[in-house]
Scaffold this motif. Structure first.
Motif, PDB file in Angstrom:
ATOM      1  N   GLU A  25       0.825  -1.215   0.000  1.00  0.00           N
ATOM      2  CA  GLU A  25       0.000   0.000   0.000  1.00  0.00           C
ATOM      3  C   GLU A  25       0.857   1.261   0.000  1.00  0.00           C
ATOM      4  O   GLU A  25       0.547   2.233  -0.685  1.00  0.00           O
ATOM      5  CB  GLU A  25      -0.926   0.007   1.215  1.00  0.00           C
ATOM      6  CG  GLU A  25      -2.047  -1.007   1.144  1.00  0.00           C
ATOM      7  CD  GLU A  25      -2.782  -1.159   2.480  1.00  0.00           C
ATOM      8  OE1 GLU A  25      -2.588  -0.323   3.388  1.00  0.00           O
ATOM      9  OE2 GLU A  25      -3.557  -2.131   2.604  1.00  0.00           O
ATOM     10  N   VAL A  26       1.927   1.256   0.783  1.00  0.00           N
ATOM     11  CA  VAL A  26       2.821   2.414   0.855  1.00  0.00           C
ATOM     12  C   VAL A  26       3.603   2.578  -0.443  1.00  0.00           C
ATOM     13  O   VAL A  26       3.871   3.688  -0.889  1.00  0.00           O
ATOM     14  CB  VAL A  26       3.784   2.268   2.063  1.00  0.00           C
ATOM     15  CG1 VAL A  26       4.985   3.198   1.955  1.00  0.00           C
ATOM     16  CG2 VAL A  26       3.035   2.514   3.359  1.00  0.00           C
ATOM     17  N   PHE A  27       3.929   1.492  -1.089  1.00  0.00           N
ATOM     18  CA  PHE A  27       4.787   1.480  -2.264  1.00  0.00           C
ATOM     19  C   PHE A  27       4.078   1.957  -3.530  1.00  0.00           C
ATOM     20  O   PHE A  27       4.648   2.680  -4.330  1.00  0.00           O
ATOM     21  CB  PHE A  27       5.318   0.056  -2.461  1.00  0.00           C
ATOM     22  CG  PHE A  27       6.273  -0.114  -3.598  1.00  0.00           C
ATOM     23  CD1 PHE A  27       7.583   0.315  -3.495  1.00  0.00           C
ATOM     24  CD2 PHE A  27       5.867  -0.725  -4.768  1.00  0.00           C
ATOM     25  CE1 PHE A  27       8.478   0.142  -4.535  1.00  0.00           C
ATOM     26  CE2 PHE A  27       6.747  -0.913  -5.814  1.00  0.00           C
ATOM     27  CZ  PHE A  27       8.062  -0.474  -5.701  1.00  0.00           C
ATOM     28  N   GLU A  28       2.817   1.553  -3.719  1.00  0.00           N
ATOM     29  CA  GLU A  28       2.145   1.731  -5.008  1.00  0.00           C
ATOM     30  C   GLU A  28       1.279   2.987  -5.079  1.00  0.00           C
ATOM     31  O   GLU A  28       0.998   3.624  -4.075  1.00  0.00           O
ATOM     32  CB  GLU A  28       1.285   0.507  -5.300  1.00  0.00           C
ATOM     33  CG  GLU A  28       2.127  -0.738  -5.486  1.00  0.00           C
ATOM     34  CD  GLU A  28       1.314  -1.973  -5.806  1.00  0.00           C
ATOM     35  OE1 GLU A  28       0.129  -2.039  -5.421  1.00  0.00           O
ATOM     36  OE2 GLU A  28       1.875  -2.877  -6.446  1.00  0.00           O
ATOM     37  N   GLY A  29       0.862   3.319  -6.291  1.00  0.00           N
ATOM     38  CA  GLY A  29      -0.078   4.409  -6.529  1.00  0.00           C
ATOM     39  C   GLY A  29       0.592   5.753  -6.749  1.00  0.00           C
ATOM     40  O   GLY A  29       1.799   5.912  -6.584  1.00  0.00           O
ATOM     41  N   ASP A  30      -0.228   6.728  -7.146  1.00  0.00           N
ATOM     42  CA  ASP A  30       0.277   8.069  -7.433  1.00  0.00           C
ATOM     43  C   ASP A  30       0.918   8.726  -6.215  1.00  0.00           C
ATOM     44  O   ASP A  30       1.852   9.499  -6.347  1.00  0.00           O
ATOM     45  CB  ASP A  30      -0.847   8.964  -7.949  1.00  0.00           C
ATOM     46  CG  ASP A  30      -1.313   8.563  -9.346  1.00  0.00           C
ATOM     47  OD1 ASP A  30      -0.555   7.872 -10.060  1.00  0.00           O
ATOM     48  OD2 ASP A  30      -2.439   8.946  -9.719  1.00  0.00           O
ATOM     49  N   GLY A  31       0.397   8.427  -5.031  1.00  0.00           N
ATOM     50  CA  GLY A  31       0.958   8.990  -3.805  1.00  0.00           C
ATOM     51  C   GLY A  31       1.909   8.045  -3.111  1.00  0.00           C
ATOM     52  O   GLY A  31       2.319   8.286  -1.983  1.00  0.00           O
ATOM     53  N   GLY A  32       2.289   6.959  -3.799  1.00  0.00           N
ATOM     54  CA  GLY A  32       3.124   5.931  -3.205  1.00  0.00           C
ATOM     55  C   GLY A  32       4.613   6.248  -3.230  1.00  0.00           C
ATOM     56  O   GLY A  32       5.078   7.162  -3.916  1.00  0.00           O
ATOM     57  N   LEU A  33       5.335   5.454  -2.488  1.00  0.00           N
ATOM     58  CA  LEU A  33       6.776   5.618  -2.349  1.00  0.00           C
ATOM     59  C   LEU A  33       7.494   5.563  -3.694  1.00  0.00           C
ATOM     60  O   LEU A  33       8.371   6.385  -3.975  1.00  0.00           O
ATOM     61  CB  LEU A  33       7.303   4.543  -1.403  1.00  0.00           C
ATOM     62  CG  LEU A  33       8.761   4.557  -1.027  1.00  0.00           C
ATOM     63  CD1 LEU A  33       9.120   5.862  -0.328  1.00  0.00           C
ATOM     64  CD2 LEU A  33       9.079   3.388  -0.118  1.00  0.00           C
ATOM     65  N   LEU A  34       7.128   4.616  -4.536  1.00  0.00           N
ATOM     66  CA  LEU A  34       7.796   4.474  -5.831  1.00  0.00           C
ATOM     67  C   LEU A  34       7.706   5.757  -6.645  1.00  0.00           C
ATOM     68  O   LEU A  34       8.675   6.154  -7.293  1.00  0.00           O
ATOM     69  CB  LEU A  34       7.216   3.304  -6.623  1.00  0.00           C
ATOM     70  CG  LEU A  34       7.851   3.035  -7.982  1.00  0.00           C
ATOM     71  CD1 LEU A  34       9.344   2.723  -7.841  1.00  0.00           C
ATOM     72  CD2 LEU A  34       7.145   1.898  -8.700  1.00  0.00           C
ATOM     73  N   ALA A  35       6.570   6.431  -6.590  1.00  0.00           N
ATOM     74  CA  ALA A  35       6.386   7.670  -7.351  1.00  0.00           C
ATOM     75  C   ALA A  35       7.310   8.787  -6.858  1.00  0.00           C
ATOM     76  O   ALA A  35       7.625   9.709  -7.612  1.00  0.00           O
ATOM     77  CB  ALA A  35       4.927   8.120  -7.275  1.00  0.00           C
ATOM     78  N   GLY A  36       7.759   8.713  -5.613  1.00  0.00           N
ATOM     79  CA  GLY A  36       8.618   9.752  -5.060  1.00  0.00           C
ATOM     80  C   GLY A  36      10.099   9.456  -5.115  1.00  0.00           C
ATOM     81  O   GLY A  36      10.921  10.316  -4.807  1.00  0.00           O
ATOM     82  N   LEU A  37      10.450   8.232  -5.496  1.00  0.00           N
ATOM     83  CA  LEU A  37      11.866   7.876  -5.578  1.00  0.00           C
ATOM     84  C   LEU A  37      12.438   8.323  -6.913  1.00  0.00           C
ATOM     85  O   LEU A  37      11.789   8.221  -7.941  1.00  0.00           O
ATOM     86  CB  LEU A  37      12.052   6.361  -5.425  1.00  0.00           C
ATOM     87  CG  LEU A  37      11.711   5.779  -4.062  1.00  0.00           C
ATOM     88  CD1 LEU A  37      11.807   4.255  -4.103  1.00  0.00           C
ATOM     89  CD2 LEU A  37      12.610   6.335  -2.974  1.00  0.00           C
ATOM     90  N   CYS A  38      13.649   8.830  -6.895  1.00  0.00           N
ATOM     91  CA  CYS A  38      14.332   9.211  -8.124  1.00  0.00           C
ATOM     92  C   CYS A  38      15.814   8.876  -7.975  1.00  0.00           C
ATOM     93  O   CYS A  38      16.246   8.401  -6.927  1.00  0.00           O
ATOM     94  CB  CYS A  38      14.118  10.693  -8.420  1.00  0.00           C
ATOM     95  SG  CYS A  38      14.782  11.782  -7.152  1.00  0.00           S
ATOM     96  N   GLU A  39      16.565   9.141  -8.988  1.00  0.00           N
ATOM     97  CA  GLU A  39      17.993   8.833  -8.985  1.00  0.00           C
ATOM     98  C   GLU A  39      18.672   9.398  -7.745  1.00  0.00           C
ATOM     99  O   GLU A  39      18.465  10.550  -7.380  1.00  0.00           O
ATOM    100  CB  GLU A  39      18.650   9.411 -10.241  1.00  0.00           C
ATOM    101  CG  GLU A  39      20.104   9.031 -10.401  1.00  0.00           C
ATOM    102  CD  GLU A  39      20.306   7.545 -10.667  1.00  0.00           C
ATOM    103  OE1 GLU A  39      21.355   7.015 -10.247  1.00  0.00           O
ATOM    104  OE2 GLU A  39      19.429   6.911 -11.279  1.00  0.00           O
ATOM    105  N   GLY A  40      19.470   8.574  -7.084  1.00  0.00           N
ATOM    106  CA  GLY A  40      20.222   9.001  -5.918  1.00  0.00           C
ATOM    107  C   GLY A  40      19.531   8.747  -4.587  1.00  0.00           C
ATOM    108  O   GLY A  40      20.153   8.866  -3.544  1.00  0.00           O
ATOM    109  N   LYS A  41      18.242   8.392  -4.618  1.00  0.00           N
ATOM    110  CA  LYS A  41      17.508   8.114  -3.382  1.00  0.00           C
ATOM    111  C   LYS A  41      17.805   6.693  -2.924  1.00  0.00           C
ATOM    112  O   LYS A  41      18.103   5.810  -3.728  1.00  0.00           O
ATOM    113  CB  LYS A  41      15.996   8.250  -3.599  1.00  0.00           C
ATOM    114  CG  LYS A  41      15.557   9.592  -4.107  1.00  0.00           C
ATOM    115  CD  LYS A  41      15.342  10.563  -2.988  1.00  0.00           C
ATOM    116  CE  LYS A  41      14.804  11.885  -3.548  1.00  0.00           C
ATOM    117  NZ  LYS A  41      14.355  12.775  -2.509  1.00  0.00           N
ATOM    118  N   VAL A  42      17.696   6.478  -1.628  1.00  0.00           N
ATOM    119  CA  VAL A  42      17.915   5.148  -1.057  1.00  0.00           C
ATOM    120  C   VAL A  42      16.684   4.782  -0.247  1.00  0.00           C
ATOM    121  O   VAL A  42      16.196   5.580   0.552  1.00  0.00           O
ATOM    122  CB  VAL A  42      19.160   5.139  -0.134  1.00  0.00           C
ATOM    123  CG1 VAL A  42      19.339   3.775   0.518  1.00  0.00           C
ATOM    124  CG2 VAL A  42      20.397   5.541  -0.909  1.00  0.00           C
TER     125      VAL A  42
END
Length: 149
Positions: free
Chosen positions: A111-128
């Protein structure tokens, strides 16, 4: 962006048991970057027993925990003097260099990972992303592929 699974049932950083060339590359890059780890901003999602202890230990060791998130907002009260409260996993990931998740069950992680407001949407190059959640191996592998993809 990097995904490091450190489920307590498996092994810390999961990379230590069966290091692949990509995981070794991730650790090498993390350790060789010019910005010291203690100067990077950290966000924590999930403020139960593990997340709460994680924040306290990181702060005690002078790490910069700047942003937090939990579905139970009463759990954020203790840290409001030192941390911002994000309004979504995506927002938290966009505000910090490193994200820790400490969630109770695999479906919470999903639930935290997916969707428009999810974690994946906020990760970009250089993030851990370092996951301390209780989850299953297959889900971890799928998420790792999606983060790396």
């Amino acid at each position: 962006h990097y995904f490091i699974q450190s489920n307590l049932r498996v092994t810390m950083f999961r990379l230590l048991r069966r290091p692949s060339s990509s995981s070794c590359m991730i650790l090498t890059r993390l350790l060789s970057e010019k910005t010291p780890l203690k100067d990077r901003s950290i966000g924590v999602i999930g403020l139960g027993n593990v997340g709460n202890a994680l924040i306290k230990n990181l702060q005690k060791s002078s790490y910069q925990v700047t942003t937090i998130l939990d579905t139970d907002t009463t759990k954020t009260t203790e840290f409001r003097d030192t941390c911002r409260v994000a309004d979504s996993p995506r927002s938290l990931a966009e505000q910090v260099d490193m994200v820790f998740t400490a969630l109770p069950m695999p479906h919470h992680v999903k639930e935290v990972f997916e969707g428009d407001g999810g974690l994946l949407a906020g990760l970009c190059e250089g993030k851990v992303w370092i996951d301390h959640s209780t989850t299953d191996y297959e889900q971890t592998e799928e998420m790792s592929e999606r983060v790396s993809g």
